[in-house]
Motif scaffolding. Structure first.
Motif, mmCIF file in Angstrom:
data_model
loop_
_atom_site.group_PDB
_atom_site.id
_atom_site.type_symbol
_atom_site.label_atom_id
_atom_site.label_comp_id
_atom_site.label_asym_id
_atom_site.label_seq_id
_atom_site.Cartn_x
_atom_site.Cartn_y
_atom_site.Cartn_z
ATOM 1 N N LYS A 21 0.822 -1.091 0.021
ATOM 2 C CA LYS A 21 -0.021 -0.128 -0.033
ATOM 3 C C LYS A 21 1.041 1.107 -0.231
ATOM 4 O O LYS A 21 0.795 2.130 -0.801
ATOM 5 C CB LYS A 21 -0.812 -0.042 1.299
ATOM 6 C CG LYS A 21 -2.103 0.868 1.258
ATOM 7 C CD LYS A 21 -3.141 0.830 -0.190
ATOM 8 C CE LYS A 21 -3.995 -0.539 -0.164
ATOM 9 N NZ LYS A 21 -4.879 -0.307 -1.326
ATOM 10 N N ALA A 22 1.893 0.991 0.759
ATOM 11 C CA ALA A 22 3.028 2.424 0.717
ATOM 12 C C ALA A 22 3.488 2.678 -0.689
ATOM 13 O O ALA A 22 3.561 3.763 -0.847
ATOM 14 C CB ALA A 22 3.987 2.012 1.980
ATOM 15 N N VAL A 23 3.926 1.493 -1.379
ATOM 16 C CA VAL A 23 4.380 1.674 -2.645
ATOM 17 C C VAL A 23 3.463 2.366 -3.800
ATOM 18 O O VAL A 23 3.532 3.257 -4.502
ATOM 19 C CB VAL A 23 4.622 0.437 -3.362
ATOM 20 C CG1 VAL A 23 5.166 0.208 -4.813
ATOM 21 C CG2 VAL A 23 5.965 -0.266 -2.517
ATOM 22 N N GLU A 24 2.041 1.974 -3.555
ATOM 23 C CA GLU A 24 0.921 2.677 -4.247
ATOM 24 C C GLU A 24 0.877 4.179 -3.799
ATOM 25 O O GLU A 24 0.936 4.970 -4.887
ATOM 26 C CB GLU A 24 -0.263 1.918 -3.939
ATOM 27 C CG GLU A 24 -0.763 0.621 -4.534
ATOM 28 C CD GLU A 24 -2.228 0.138 -4.132
ATOM 29 O OE1 GLU A 24 -2.973 0.935 -4.601
ATOM 30 O OE2 GLU A 24 -2.145 -0.944 -3.789
ATOM 31 N N PHE A 25 1.134 4.455 -2.618
ATOM 32 C CA PHE A 25 1.155 5.836 -2.435
ATOM 33 C C PHE A 25 2.345 6.628 -2.756
ATOM 34 O O PHE A 25 2.325 7.853 -3.435
ATOM 35 C CB PHE A 25 1.164 6.025 -0.754
ATOM 36 C CG PHE A 25 -0.370 6.033 -0.372
ATOM 37 C CD1 PHE A 25 -0.940 7.361 -0.285
ATOM 38 C CD2 PHE A 25 -0.870 4.855 0.364
ATOM 39 C CE1 PHE A 25 -2.367 7.165 0.287
ATOM 40 C CE2 PHE A 25 -2.113 4.665 0.775
ATOM 41 C CZ PHE A 25 -2.644 5.994 1.001
ATOM 42 N N GLN A 26 3.408 5.840 -2.903
ATOM 43 C CA GLN A 26 4.725 6.249 -3.366
ATOM 44 C C GLN A 26 4.410 6.730 -4.693
ATOM 45 O O GLN A 26 5.038 7.887 -5.161
ATOM 46 C CB GLN A 26 5.841 5.699 -3.229
ATOM 47 C CG GLN A 26 7.104 6.100 -3.434
ATOM 48 C CD GLN A 26 7.536 6.146 -4.822
ATOM 49 O OE1 GLN A 26 7.372 5.133 -5.624
ATOM 50 N NE2 GLN A 26 8.168 7.290 -5.635
ATOM 51 N N ARG A 27 3.988 5.831 -5.635
ATOM 52 C CA ARG A 27 3.785 6.021 -6.917
ATOM 53 C C ARG A 27 3.009 7.068 -7.201
ATOM 54 O O ARG A 27 3.082 7.914 -8.320
ATOM 55 C CB ARG A 27 3.663 4.596 -7.533
ATOM 56 C CG ARG A 27 4.472 3.655 -7.534
ATOM 57 C CD ARG A 27 4.120 2.271 -8.002
ATOM 58 N NE ARG A 27 3.947 2.442 -9.681
ATOM 59 C CZ ARG A 27 3.830 1.574 -10.341
ATOM 60 N NH1 ARG A 27 3.315 0.345 -10.071
ATOM 61 N NH2 ARG A 27 3.648 1.656 -11.624
ATOM 62 N N HIS A 107 13.000 12.712 10.331
ATOM 63 C CA HIS A 107 13.078 12.617 8.978
ATOM 64 C C HIS A 107 11.944 13.269 8.201
ATOM 65 O O HIS A 107 11.614 13.152 7.033
ATOM 66 C CB HIS A 107 13.192 11.127 8.619
ATOM 67 C CG HIS A 107 14.398 10.513 9.019
ATOM 68 N ND1 HIS A 107 14.830 10.142 10.122
ATOM 69 C CD2 HIS A 107 15.786 10.413 8.154
ATOM 70 C CE1 HIS A 107 15.846 9.578 10.270
ATOM 71 N NE2 HIS A 107 16.749 9.854 9.125
ATOM 72 N N ASP A 108 11.242 14.159 8.948
ATOM 73 C CA ASP A 108 10.104 14.819 8.335
ATOM 74 C C ASP A 108 9.355 14.120 7.691
ATOM 75 O O ASP A 108 8.837 14.361 6.376
ATOM 76 C CB ASP A 108 10.552 16.040 7.441
ATOM 77 C CG ASP A 108 11.239 17.252 8.261
ATOM 78 O OD1 ASP A 108 10.814 17.430 9.537
ATOM 79 O OD2 ASP A 108 12.272 17.682 8.012
ATOM 80 N N VAL A 109 8.954 12.967 8.073
ATOM 81 C CA VAL A 109 7.890 11.913 7.320
ATOM 82 C C VAL A 109 6.538 12.568 7.517
ATOM 83 O O VAL A 109 6.113 13.019 8.476
ATOM 84 C CB VAL A 109 7.867 10.801 8.163
ATOM 85 C CG1 VAL A 109 6.804 9.639 7.809
ATOM 86 C CG2 VAL A 109 9.462 9.814 7.791
ATOM 87 N N ASP A 110 5.695 12.475 6.287
ATOM 88 C CA ASP A 110 4.343 12.875 6.334
ATOM 89 C C ASP A 110 3.487 11.997 6.443
ATOM 90 O O ASP A 110 2.100 12.127 6.786
ATOM 91 C CB ASP A 110 4.236 13.412 4.933
ATOM 92 C CG ASP A 110 4.992 14.361 4.401
ATOM 93 O OD1 ASP A 110 5.661 14.051 3.281
ATOM 94 O OD2 ASP A 110 5.095 15.494 5.158
ATOM 95 N N LEU A 111 3.739 10.514 6.229
ATOM 96 C CA LEU A 111 3.016 9.581 6.178
ATOM 97 C C LEU A 111 3.686 8.242 6.930
ATOM 98 O O LEU A 111 4.453 7.890 6.249
ATOM 99 C CB LEU A 111 2.205 9.264 5.022
ATOM 100 C CG LEU A 111 1.179 7.769 5.066
ATOM 101 C CD1 LEU A 111 -0.192 8.363 5.757
ATOM 102 C CD2 LEU A 111 0.820 7.741 3.448
ATOM 103 N N ILE A 112 2.793 7.699 8.002
ATOM 104 C CA ILE A 112 3.494 6.171 8.573
ATOM 105 C C ILE A 112 2.782 5.331 8.071
ATOM 106 O O ILE A 112 1.319 5.496 8.255
ATOM 107 C CB ILE A 112 3.782 6.369 9.983
ATOM 108 C CG1 ILE A 112 4.614 7.574 10.424
ATOM 109 C CG2 ILE A 112 4.408 4.992 10.458
ATOM 110 C CD1 ILE A 112 4.820 7.600 11.932
ATOM 111 N N VAL A 113 3.166 4.214 7.431
ATOM 112 C CA VAL A 113 2.351 3.179 7.118
ATOM 113 C C VAL A 113 2.697 1.994 7.753
ATOM 114 O O VAL A 113 3.918 1.472 7.837
ATOM 115 C CB VAL A 113 2.466 2.681 5.536
ATOM 116 C CG1 VAL A 113 1.692 1.604 5.246
ATOM 117 C CG2 VAL A 113 2.135 4.130 4.821
#
Lengths: 146, 146
Positions: A21-27, A107-113
């Motif tokens: 799911k994280a990969v889908e968001f990345q793409r 690391h200024d992350v916007d979304l944790i999966v």
């Protein structure tokens, strides 16, 4: 929308589904994708015992760290095969939920999966894994529980 | 990626922040955006008492249902102002977490978006709201905790 997504991986099936799911968001967003595997530190008591042990087998912290590295490498390959770009892997020792949240902040992350259940959660599927629950509770950014 | 997103609203600040994130996802994916406000049914005991009461003030279920309708209407307007399209509002009575999860299943929802804490959660900010925790635990689709 998202510049940096953090997917927590621990070798569990739920974490792999979360990774996909994280990969889908990345793409979708073109964000960077960070993969983090946290291994639990060997307790101080156990560590003191290990001082009088022989070098073989390796001390637990080292073995756990190496296993975590393998988990991240496998996850990284899988993410890349699924078409993700900008993937970076990290290994940290500590309490999983606390370490994930701290890493995300640093690391200024916007979304944790995270997977809904980790490798050591209840198997009955009725209770949310403690790591995902704590991360969703403590994180300053949105948490996607998969 | 997502065809239908469900944002749970309850009038709390956290739910509004979650709604704003849901709108971002809607705009990014072109999914439908469903807004659901669940009001808790008046207990049967209280309901039986209300039979001997006068019609004024209105019976709690009705008042709660009307409040929920206002909450959804306000959320719908806010979402539309933020640029969301395909927004639909719903009101249901029941146990919030169970009702949200059931609604999501019945309407083929791909993503549930909830606030990390609802209107009746702990105020200390340390414990994940029970509704978001239960939804993330029981839902068959990913849950975004904002």
């Amino acid at each position: 929308m998202f510049r940096r997504i953090l997917a927590a991986v621990d070798g569990s099936t739920h974490a792999m589904v979360a990774l996909e799911k994280a990969v889908e968001f990345q793409r979708l967003t073109g964000a960077e994708l960070y993969l983090l595997c946290v291994y639990k530190h060997h307790s101080l008591f156990e560590a003191s015992l290990s001082m009088v042990r022989s070098k073989e087998p390796p001390i637990p912290d080292q073995a756990l760290s190496e296993h975590a590295r393998d988990v991240v490498e496998y996850a990284k390959e899988h993410a890349t095969q699924l078409g993700a770009s900008g993937v970076r892997g990290f290994v940290k020792g500590g309490k999983p939920s606390k370490t994930i949240v701290k890493f995300a902040k640093q690391h200024d992350v916007d979304l944790i999966v995270v997977g809904s259940r980790g490798s050591d959660s209840d198997r009955d599927g009725m209770v949310l894994g403690s790591v995902s629950q704590r991360v969703a509770s403590m994180a300053k950014c949105p948490t996607l529980v998969v």
